[in-house]
Design a protein around this motif. Structure first.
Motif, PDB file in Angstrom:
ATOM      1  N   ASP A 136       7.007  -4.433  -0.337  1.00 22.62           N
ATOM      2  CA  ASP A 136       6.859  -3.829   0.991  1.00 22.62           C
ATOM      3  C   ASP A 136       6.579  -2.331   0.895  1.00 22.62           C
ATOM      4  O   ASP A 136       5.475  -1.938   0.546  1.00 22.62           O
ATOM      5  N   TYR A 138       8.381 -16.886  -0.525  1.00 27.88           N
ATOM      6  CA  TYR A 138       7.151 -16.110  -0.669  1.00 27.88           C
ATOM      7  C   TYR A 138       7.388 -14.712  -0.111  1.00 27.88           C
ATOM      8  O   TYR A 138       7.691 -14.548   1.061  1.00 27.88           O
ATOM      9  N   ARG A 139       7.277 -13.729  -0.980  1.00 29.72           N
ATOM     10  CA  ARG A 139       7.452 -12.344  -0.557  1.00 29.72           C
ATOM     11  C   ARG A 139       6.408 -11.487  -1.253  1.00 29.72           C
ATOM     12  O   ARG A 139       5.806 -11.909  -2.239  1.00 29.72           O
ATOM     13  N   HIS A 198       7.963 -11.309  -7.825  1.00 30.87           N
ATOM     14  CA  HIS A 198       7.150 -11.997  -6.831  1.00 30.87           C
ATOM     15  C   HIS A 198       6.220 -13.056  -7.420  1.00 30.87           C
ATOM     16  O   HIS A 198       5.700 -13.896  -6.695  1.00 30.87           O
ATOM     17  N   ARG A 255       6.754  -7.075   7.578  1.00 26.75           N
ATOM     18  CA  ARG A 255       6.642  -7.417   6.164  1.00 26.75           C
ATOM     19  C   ARG A 255       5.163  -7.379   5.773  1.00 26.75           C
ATOM     20  O   ARG A 255       4.287  -7.591   6.603  1.00 26.75           O
ATOM     21  N   ALA A 283       3.818  -9.504   3.671  1.00 21.85           N
ATOM     22  CA  ALA A 283       3.447 -10.809   3.111  1.00 21.85           C
ATOM     23  C   ALA A 283       2.091 -11.340   3.585  1.00 21.85           C
ATOM     24  O   ALA A 283       1.430 -12.068   2.838  1.00 21.85           O
TER      25      ALA A 283
END
Lengths: 645, 86
Positions: free
Chosen positions: A567, A563-564, A296, A340, A342
């Motif tokens: 999780d 963009y992550r 990431h 998510r 994010a």
């Protein structure tokens, strides 16, 4: 940038209600608060002072006292609009953009809206016509929600202000939940709250006694797929793009306070930061998030870009445990379940900006929508390529190139790649062709829906609902433009600009500004031929070309890294927080009634014991946890304390 | 006696349907088209077969023709188990 609330109709205790509404959204406007009460209409405002600091108090009335506005956002071309109005003989009492809207409305009524280049939502009480006018910017940067109760229209920048209205309460909308668990966001005007609605982007609502009318004042449009393009020379297009983008940034540097910039290390925020750095007399301040996991993290690119521009750069680390720690706040501000995590690091990032003493930041959001940067665009192109020769064993190998960051996909056989992306059985004329795999994979998480929820949904299909809302011209557009429309019209306002954008920034009183969403730039990009945006499998081709002299080659030629954020793994394992266990316990799930308690327990255990969770399991875990938090936050149940076990 | 098909079904219900026995999953239903498996699940399935049946799966084995339904999985595992026993 601010927040506001208000009503249209006859109510009791107006002052007290407006005070409660303002208090609920005080985070959006910590600098000043104001109220306006007239017979049958009221406005309340919480102000973040950015332009016209000394004389821009709101609600603001015109000289006649007939027009009063509560406004959230900025009109970036207010200087030019103001000059035009002065040339017509109008006089201004303030230096604010707020008064420009008032006077422009006085001239043109709601026809003033297409002239505004800005990110805005406002409520304007027009006492001459006894009408309340609500309006929202084209792309949906600034939020505006409304509901009605006993014949009174109530509205606010955030839903939590509407929940202060007597008799208005929070109840999950099952259809919205189905939409989130398929499309990632509710389809506006629907929100996660039953009977509370969102004014759609590019729309105006005019409420008079006994009648409410909503109309769109702008439409995103693309050329006919067979029409010869009016833009044929790539060099000219790149030059025009650079000029437009430069002007979009210039307008967005307008503020009576310093303007900073987010810097992710990718192409979009780097271009914006580079242009901004050349326009500010002071050293530009830039901000970014870093991650421990290499999967990431983009800190090497962030450092390189900050160094190349000579910015004053600050970074905040999103470490294991941080996402879980802030997640309850994220849901409280987002006001909807999400699938998510994010938004959580962006919540941290806006906190960093606040600590640095800034109120305004530029961001690179929007470039992926208008210049075709997302993987989904490339994926659709490869799927079409495969669909033309379904028996090919070579073509599906391209899917591996698209997703180098998904180890599970890299290891698949050609046959499985074909099967997962539906290359053999997909209708090429399906209007949702580009997004079908994403919707299908996400919707697989609905396996956890309870029997009661399924019964309430009565076979509802969110994807088909979405397809039914597409404009007539949609089928005449190039497939890339169809895919861009789906992203720009629905996911951008429904998720990117809201859950990841306005709501995470305003949680800390930070105003995000989006040069790539300047209406001139959006319309220019829509006119470009598809191959100037997605050239082969190279995304944002024309933007790279326009940025030739602005960025180091390594940044300009990078393949987009989506963009992550981590999780399910953010929430499980050693140090699991009490609230996670509480929210996912069989008793809590059963009490919520929305999910299958035993299945959720099994998912929770699976995520604890298996280091890698697939897309479906991740989406389900985050979606279920956030729904539980939403229920506890907004329906009055207490959330478990966020402390380590 | 627990058959190969029973073991396969139990694994799929436990791991991909999270114990939801109300889901009507026929022996011939496609696990992909019915959204029961994603790319990560394929790897889980391979690990299950190798760990429980002692079958070493090479890349060419990992295709939907062998693994995309309970029926196909059972047939594939049975055939390999027989070959191993021979």
């Amino acid at each position: 940038m601010c927040g506001f609330g208000g009503y249209f109709g006859s109510i009791r205790d107006a002052e007290a209600l407006l005070t409660r509404m303002t208090a609920a959204i005080a985070h959006r406007g910590p600098d000043e608060q104001g109220k306006f009460v007239a017979p049958d209409a009221g406005l309340a405002h919480a102000r973040l002072s950015v332009i016209g600091i000394g004389d821009g108090q709101q609600p603001m009335s015109d000289v006649s006292g007939n027009l009063t506005i509560a406004f959230n956002g900025e009109i970036f071309n207010y200087v030019e609009l103001r000059e035009g109005l002065i040339a017509k003989g109008r006089r201004f009492r303030t230096s604010s953009d707020t008064e420009v809207i008032l006077q422009l409305y006085d001239e043109l009524g709601e026809d003033c809206l297409p002239l505004l280049n800005g990110d805005f939502a406002f409520a304007l009480w027009d006492n001459r016509h006894r009408r309340m006018v609500l309006a929202r910017d084209r792309m949906g940067v600034r939020p505006l929600f409304f509901t009605s109760k006993d014949g009174v229209l109530y509205f606010a920048s955030e839903i939590k202000a509407l929940l202060k209205v007597p008799g208005v309460s929070a109840e999950i909308d099952p259809i919205a939940l189905d939409q989130i668990f398929t499309l990632w966001a509710p389809i506006a005007p629907r929100t996660a709250f039953r009977n509370i609605h969102e004014l759609e982007p590019a729309s105006v609502m005019i409420a008079t006694e006994g009648q409410v009318m909503v109309k769109r004042y702008w439409h995103l449009d693309y050329p006919h797929r067979d029409a010869p393009s009016k833009v044929t020379n790539e060099d000219d297009a790149a030059e025009e793009l650079q000029a437009l983008l430069t002007d979009a940034v210039r307008l967005r540097m307008r503020a009576d306070v310093p303007v900073g910039s987010y810097l992710s290390g990718g192409l979009d925020s780097s271009v914006v930061s580079a242009l901004a750095a050349g326009m500010t007399p002071r050293r530009l301040q830039t901000f970014s998030v870093t991650f421990d996991s290499t999967e990431h993290d983009e800190s090497a690119f962030q450092t390189e870009m900050a160094s190349a521009l000579g910015t004053h750069h600050r970074a905040i680390a999103c470490r294991p445990g941080d996402i879980a720690r802030v997640f309850p706040d994220v849901i409280r501000f987002a006001e909807r379940p999400i699938i998510r995590t994010a938004p959580a690091p962006l919540y941290q990032l806006s906190g960093l900006v606040r600590q640095a003493g800034l109120k305004v930041v530029l961001t690179g959001e929007g470039a992926d929508e208008v210049f075709a940067g997302y993987d989904v665009f490339k994926e659709a192109r490869v799927r079409r390529f495969c669909g033309r020769q379904p028996a090919s064993r070579m073509r599906p190998q391209l899917f591996r190139r698209l997703y180098p960051y998904l180890p599970g996909l890299q290891q698949q056989s050609v046959e499985y790649l074909s099967a997962f992306f539906g290359t053999g059985n997909t209708a090429l004329d399906d209007p949702l062709f580009s997004h079908r795999p994403r919707f299908k994979t996400t919707a697989a998480a609905k396996i956890f829906f309870s029997g009661d929820l399924r019964a309430a949904l009565k076979g509802y299909d969110a994807a088909e609902d979405l397809a039914s809302r597409l404009p007539q011209a949609f089928s005449l557009w190039h497939p890339l433009h169809q895919a861009q429309y789906l992203e720009t019209r629905f996911l951008l306002p429904g998720y990117i600009l809201s859950s990841q954008g306005d709501r995470m920034a305003m949680a800390h009183g930070i105003e995000g500004r989006f040069p790539f969403l300047d209406p001139r730039l959006v319309e220019f990009a829509a006119r470009l031929p598809p191959e100037m945006k997605l050239k082969g499998l190279v995304e944002k081709h024309i933007l790279r070309k326009a940025a030739k002299h602005l960025l180091p080659t390594a940044i300009r030629e990078r393949t987009k890294q989506p963009y992550r954020a981590p999780d399910a793994s953010s929430f499980v394992g050693a140090g699991e927080l009490d609230y996670v266990r509480d929210c996912l316990s069989e008793a809590s799930i059963a009490a919520g009634g929305l999910f299958n308690a035993k299945a959720v327990a099994s998912l929770h255990e699976k995520c604890r014991t298996q280091p890698v969770s697939g897309f479906r399991d991740n989406a389900a875990f985050v979606g279920i946890l956030s729904t539980q938090l939403w229920q506890k936050n907004f329906t009055g149940q207490e959330v478990g304390a966020a402390k380590a076990a | 006696m627990v058959t190969i098909k029973d073991k396969v079904r139990t694994f799929i219900v436990d791991n991909f349907l999270f114990g939801d026995t109300s889901y009507q999953l026929s022996d011939t239903a496609s696990l992909i088209e019915n959204d029961i498996m994603d790319s990560t699940a394929v790897l889980e399935l391979v690990a299950f077969i190798e760990d429980n049946f002692g079958i070493a799966m090479v890349d060419s084995d990992v295709v939907p023709a062998n693994l995309d339904s309970i029926e196909r999985l059972s047939s594939f595992i049975s055939a390999r188990a027989k070959a191993l026993a021979a």
